[in-house]
Design a protein around this motif. Structure first.
Motif, PDB file in Angstrom:
ATOM      1  N   VAL A   1     -25.363  -0.039   3.564  1.00 45.57           N
ATOM      2  CA  VAL A   1     -25.238  -0.461   3.944  1.00 45.57           C
ATOM      3  C   VAL A   1     -23.718  -0.888   4.983  1.00 45.57           C
ATOM      4  CG1 VAL A   1     -24.883  -2.819   6.173  1.00 45.57           C
ATOM      5  CG2 VAL A   1     -26.786  -2.401   4.215  1.00 45.57           C
ATOM      6  N   THR A   2     -23.328   0.186   6.046  1.00 40.37           N
ATOM      7  CA  THR A   2     -21.912   0.094   6.495  1.00 40.37           C
ATOM      8  C   THR A   2     -21.892  -0.586   8.493  1.00 40.37           C
ATOM      9  OG1 THR A   2     -21.855   2.310   6.072  1.00 40.37           O
ATOM     10  CG2 THR A   2     -20.692   1.561   7.904  1.00 40.37           C
TER      11      THR A   2
ATOM     12  N   LEU B   1     -20.358  -8.480  13.640  1.00 43.76           N
ATOM     13  CA  LEU B   1     -20.941  -7.249  12.601  1.00 43.76           C
ATOM     14  C   LEU B   1     -22.494  -6.580  13.084  1.00 43.76           C
ATOM     15  CD1 LEU B   1     -19.242  -8.485   9.270  1.00 43.76           C
ATOM     16  CD2 LEU B   1     -18.266  -7.148  11.022  1.00 43.76           C
ATOM     17  N   ILE B   2     -21.760  -5.034  13.531  1.00 38.86           N
ATOM     18  CA  ILE B   2     -23.451  -4.488  13.682  1.00 38.86           C
ATOM     19  C   ILE B   2     -23.437  -3.395  12.500  1.00 38.86           C
ATOM     20  CG2 ILE B   2     -23.883  -2.249  14.416  1.00 38.86           C
ATOM     21  CD1 ILE B   2     -21.520  -3.140  16.874  1.00 38.86           C
ATOM     22  N   PRO B   3     -24.810  -3.803  11.356  1.00 40.30           N
ATOM     23  CA  PRO B   3     -24.838  -2.985  10.419  1.00 40.30           C
ATOM     24  C   PRO B   3     -25.401  -1.446  10.771  1.00 40.30           C
ATOM     25  CG  PRO B   3     -26.345  -4.666  10.806  1.00 40.30           C
ATOM     26  CD  PRO B   3     -25.429  -4.573  11.400  1.00 40.30           C
ATOM     27  N   THR B   4     -25.496  -0.753   9.886  1.00 41.34           N
ATOM     28  CA  THR B   4     -26.098   0.287  10.272  1.00 41.34           C
ATOM     29  C   THR B   4     -26.618   1.041   8.488  1.00 41.34           C
ATOM     30  OG1 THR B   4     -24.439   1.610  10.349  1.00 41.34           O
ATOM     31  CG2 THR B   4     -25.752   1.652  12.073  1.00 41.34           C
ATOM     32  N   LEU B   5     -28.018   1.844   8.737  1.00 46.34           N
ATOM     33  CA  LEU B   5     -27.923   2.036   7.168  1.00 46.34           C
ATOM     34  C   LEU B   5     -27.958   3.230   6.597  1.00 46.34           C
ATOM     35  CD1 LEU B   5     -31.075  -0.263   7.435  1.00 46.34           C
ATOM     36  CD2 LEU B   5     -29.397  -0.772   5.820  1.00 46.34           C
ATOM     37  N   ASP B   6     -28.282   4.075   5.071  1.00 47.28           N
ATOM     38  CA  ASP B   6     -28.277   4.835   5.115  1.00 47.28           C
ATOM     39  C   ASP B   6     -28.828   5.132   3.843  1.00 47.28           C
ATOM     40  OD1 ASP B   6     -28.142   7.211   5.040  1.00 47.28           O
ATOM     41  OD2 ASP B   6     -25.787   7.366   4.277  1.00 47.28           O
TER      42      ASP B   6
ATOM     43  N   TRP C   1     -33.016  -4.492   7.208  1.00 45.44           N
ATOM     44  CA  TRP C   1     -30.840  -5.405   6.487  1.00 45.44           C
ATOM     45  C   TRP C   1     -30.781  -6.313   7.431  1.00 45.44           C
ATOM     46  CZ3 TRP C   1     -26.665  -6.663   6.472  1.00 45.44           C
ATOM     47  CH2 TRP C   1     -25.792  -6.315   5.579  1.00 45.44           C
ATOM     48  N   GLN C   2     -30.213  -7.880   7.251  1.00 44.29           N
ATOM     49  CA  GLN C   2     -29.579  -8.500   7.915  1.00 44.29           C
ATOM     50  C   GLN C   2     -29.480  -9.096   7.235  1.00 44.29           C
ATOM     51  OE1 GLN C   2     -32.713 -10.669  11.091  1.00 44.29           O
ATOM     52  NE2 GLN C   2     -30.221 -11.230  12.187  1.00 44.29           N
ATOM     53  N   LEU C   3     -27.400  -9.862   7.808  1.00 44.57           N
ATOM     54  CA  LEU C   3     -27.374 -11.419   7.223  1.00 44.57           C
ATOM     55  C   LEU C   3     -27.534 -12.411   7.638  1.00 44.57           C
ATOM     56  CD1 LEU C   3     -23.202 -10.220   8.102  1.00 44.57           C
ATOM     57  CD2 LEU C   3     -24.012 -10.167   5.807  1.00 44.57           C
TER      58      LEU C   3
ATOM     59  N   CYS D   1     -19.017 -16.183   1.335  1.00 45.12           N
ATOM     60  CA  CYS D   1     -18.979 -14.760   1.703  1.00 45.12           C
ATOM     61  C   CYS D   1     -20.853 -14.735   2.479  1.00 45.12           C
ATOM     62  CB  CYS D   1     -19.856 -14.151   0.406  1.00 45.12           C
ATOM     63  SG  CYS D   1     -18.584 -13.144  -0.407  1.00 45.12           S
ATOM     64  N   PRO D   2     -21.290 -13.930   2.968  1.00 47.54           N
ATOM     65  CA  PRO D   2     -22.854 -15.042   3.405  1.00 47.54           C
ATOM     66  C   PRO D   2     -24.088 -14.043   2.858  1.00 47.54           C
ATOM     67  CG  PRO D   2     -21.699 -13.215   4.853  1.00 47.54           C
ATOM     68  CD  PRO D   2     -20.273 -13.415   3.830  1.00 47.54           C
ATOM     69  N   ALA D   3     -25.276 -14.619   3.131  1.00 52.34           N
ATOM     70  CA  ALA D   3     -26.062 -13.824   2.010  1.00 52.34           C
ATOM     71  C   ALA D   3     -26.923 -13.066   3.266  1.00 52.34           C
ATOM     72  CB  ALA D   3     -27.591 -14.988   1.815  1.00 52.34           C
ATOM     73  N   TYR D   4     -27.180 -11.869   2.794  1.00 49.35           N
ATOM     74  CA  TYR D   4     -27.946 -10.560   3.403  1.00 49.35           C
ATOM     75  C   TYR D   4     -29.700 -11.029   2.882  1.00 49.35           C
ATOM     76  CZ  TYR D   4     -27.754  -7.478  -0.545  1.00 49.35           C
ATOM     77  OH  TYR D   4     -27.625  -6.991  -1.407  1.00 49.35           O
ATOM     78  N   GLU D   5     -30.276 -10.699   3.594  1.00 49.42           N
ATOM     79  CA  GLU D   5     -32.342 -10.726   3.231  1.00 49.42           C
ATOM     80  C   GLU D   5     -32.715  -9.241   3.783  1.00 49.42           C
ATOM     81  OE1 GLU D   5     -34.956 -13.246   4.791  1.00 49.42           O
ATOM     82  OE2 GLU D   5     -36.030 -11.080   6.000  1.00 49.42           O
ATOM     83  N   VAL D   6     -33.335  -8.494   2.720  1.00 49.81           N
ATOM     84  CA  VAL D   6     -33.256  -6.738   2.967  1.00 49.81           C
ATOM     85  C   VAL D   6     -35.081  -6.938   2.566  1.00 49.81           C
ATOM     86  CG1 VAL D   6     -32.796  -7.004   0.514  1.00 49.81           C
ATOM     87  CG2 VAL D   6     -32.863  -4.561   1.819  1.00 49.81           C
ATOM     88  N   GLY D   7     -35.595  -5.878   2.920  1.00 49.33           N
ATOM     89  CA  GLY D   7     -37.117  -6.311   3.062  1.00 49.33           C
ATOM     90  C   GLY D   7     -37.947  -4.237   3.516  1.00 49.33           C
ATOM     91  N   VAL D   8     -38.630  -4.211   2.549  1.00 43.04           N
ATOM     92  CA  VAL D   8     -39.395  -3.145   3.351  1.00 43.04           C
ATOM     93  C   VAL D   8     -40.915  -3.441   3.437  1.00 43.04           C
ATOM     94  CG1 VAL D   8     -40.152  -0.988   2.595  1.00 43.04           C
ATOM     95  CG2 VAL D   8     -38.067  -1.285   2.289  1.00 43.04           C
TER      96      VAL D   8
END
Lengths: 170, 357
Positions: free
Chosen positions: B271-272, B251-256, B337-339, B286-293
């Motif tokens: 996230v698309t 999967l290819i994620p993109t952010l808005d 953002w990443q699975l 379901c996978p988990a994801y990591e999000v950060g700033v």
């Protein structure tokens, strides 16, 4: 199963920084072979944790901290070994990488690892006492005491009067 | 010249520069690959720890990830966006390894084989002498503790017990206790090294043997070291296959996301996930994801639709995050953002954001 893919930024970091890290590790430990081991170890750890390190925006700090910690741990292990060690079976030839002031270089080798590390971070890296304390995970007072003890040892060994030194003027 | 100046001068001496490595990237990659191979031998440490705590109970259910099940209708009919769920990854084991077996009777001399096998491998400046011993008894037993090491010090000629320290630094990164079935091997490692002390002060032991329950087994390998000798516990020699790369790694994620976010205030973004393959990608479990700033990050479970992501299709997921660390003014911050995948093969999305107080 999929192989580990190195982030391009990590490869670039290794390519551009490894020589500087080798030099730093050599100054720190005084042994070119151990320096290579320390840098290799630190870079491998950094590669495996690169995303997290990048998030912290300080890969150089992470790698140098790792080198310092590995060096101090290595010397601790070596000290334990010395309690039971036999006399050396063989003597390594002197390293070709020796500075002009061999006397000072040899004296540095006699310092305990914490003291040597503090001096290297202070006089090679030009870090403040607070920055050194942060890297070593100790109090600033500990950095100061290590620094002053190390300098006192060097002065005693070199027969240098305290008044003529930077610290002595404070 | 005073001491400080001499110190600065000696540390800055160009003679201390070491030659650069011919191919540093390959060298470091090789080391990382070696570490990962060690790591793959036997599963996750957390799984082991949990398994030991729950000794006596073999239950893969205990160690299964607490991933939420795909929901039949998580997509909002009005926005077409999958709703965000605030389901942080807690102490669950994302990638369970092998589980410990129920405790068994202690092994005794009657369970010992006639011979043991020994291999030496080198890694990271250390030499690992691997001792493999099979349970020759009639039933499952627990091989615990460290055996005695006997050898002749070549320097002094004295023969006797060799001092060793216990180490948890088992190259099998996630060792399971050696609860061994008949015919099954257990292993331990004796760790030596020649990198300590600048390679000086080598101590060599000849005719080394291992004493277990009063029996003596020759190792047929000398042990030379400049480091303190260390010994691991016996562990089960079980090969661990890490989980395969999941389909969702494609999967290819993109952010808005908003261009500016305020520190401490939750902000919404999407996230698309685009599926570039010709097959639907299921998200079960379901996978988990990591999000950060910048330096703030968290791990959450994805809200997964039953149908997954259709072939050559995409799905938008609503997200909420709160940046908690203010970057320095000159520092460009990114929303990432990443699975999460065991092998870190998933693709990361990142866009610059401005973080303001």
């Amino acid at each position: 199963m999929a192989e580990w893919q190195a982030p391009p930024a990590f490869d670039e970091y290794v390519r551009t920084r490894h020589a500087g890290l080798l030099r730093f590790a050599h100054v720190l430990c005084g042994d070119p072979h151990l320096a290579a081991d320390l840098v290799q170890d630190a870079l491998e750890r950094a590669g495996l944790a690169w995303r997290r390190i990048q998030r912290q925006d300080d890969p150089e700090g992470y790698v140098r901290r790792t080198i310092v910690n590995c060096f101090i741990n290595h010397r601790r292990a070596r000290r334990r070994e010395r309690l039971v060690a036999e006399p050396p079976d063989r003597v390594e030839p002197p390293s070709p990488h020796r500075p002009a002031d061999d006397e000072m270089w040899q004296l540095l080798a006699t310092l305990p690892p914490q003291q040597r590390t503090v001096l290297v971070l202070r006089y090679y890296e030009d870090l403040s006492e607070a920055q050194i304390a942060d890297i070593l995970g100790c109090a600033i007072g500990t950095v100061k005491s290590n620094s002053s003890r190390a300098m006192a040892k060097l002065r005693t060994a070199l027969g240098t009067p305290l008044e003529s030194t930077e610290e002595g003027k404070r | 010249m005073n001491v400080e100046d001499r110190l600065r001068a000696v540390l800055a001496d160009d003679e201390l520069a070491l030659p650069a490595w011919p191919d540093p990237v390959s060298r470091v990659h090789a080391g990382i690959a070696r570490r990962r191979r060690w790591r793959r031998l036997v599963g996750s440490f957390l799984a082991t720890a949990l398994a030991i705590v729950t000794a006596g109970v073999v239950s893969t259910a205990v160690l299964s990830p607490a991933a939420p099940q795909p929901s039949p209708s998580p997509v909002s009919p009005t926005t077409g966006v999958v709703a965000w769920i605030d389901h942080p990854v807690g102490d669950e084991v994302l990638f369970p390894g092998p589980t410990a077996r129920p405790s068994a009777r202690p092994c005794t001399a009657n369970d010992l084989p006639r011979t043991i096998s020994v291999n030496q491998v080198g890694a990271m400046g250390h030499i690992y002498t691997q001792v493999t011993l099979e349970n020759a008894g009639a039933s499952r037993c627990t091989l615990a503790g460290s055996p005695r090491l006997i050898g002749t010090n070549t320097k002094t000629g004295a023969r006797g017990a060799i001092s060793t320290q216990h180490t948890d630094a088992n190259p099998v990164e996630s060792p399971l206790p050696a609860i061994v079935d008949p015919g099954e091997p257990a292993i331990l490692f004796i760790v030596s090294g020649l990198a300590c002390d600048g390679g000086l002060n080598t101590t060599t032991y000849r005719n080394v043997s291992l004493q277990i329950f009063g029996r003596s087994y020759p190792l047929d390998h000398d042990i030379s070291t400049t480091c303190p000798l260390e010994m691991t516990d016996w562990v089960l020699n079980v090969a661990f296959e890490p989980p395969p790369t999941p389909d969702y790694a494609e999967l290819i994620p993109t952010l808005d996301a908003p261009a500016t976010v305020r520190i401490g205030e939750p902000f919404s973004f999407t996230v698309t996930l685009r599926n570039p393959t010709d097959k639907p990608i299921r998200l079960n479990p379901c996978p988990a994801y990591e999000v950060g700033v910048y330096k703030s990050a968290t791990r959450l479970w994805l809200n997964c639709p039953v149908g997954g992501i259709p072939a050559n299709g995409s799905l938008r997921f609503a997200m909420v995050f709160t940046a908690t660390v203010l970057p320095p003014p000159e520092q460009q911050a990114y929303l990432t953002w990443q699975l999460i995948d065991y092998n870190l093969t998933t693709k990361e999305a990142r866009i610059p954001v401005r973080v303001v107080p």
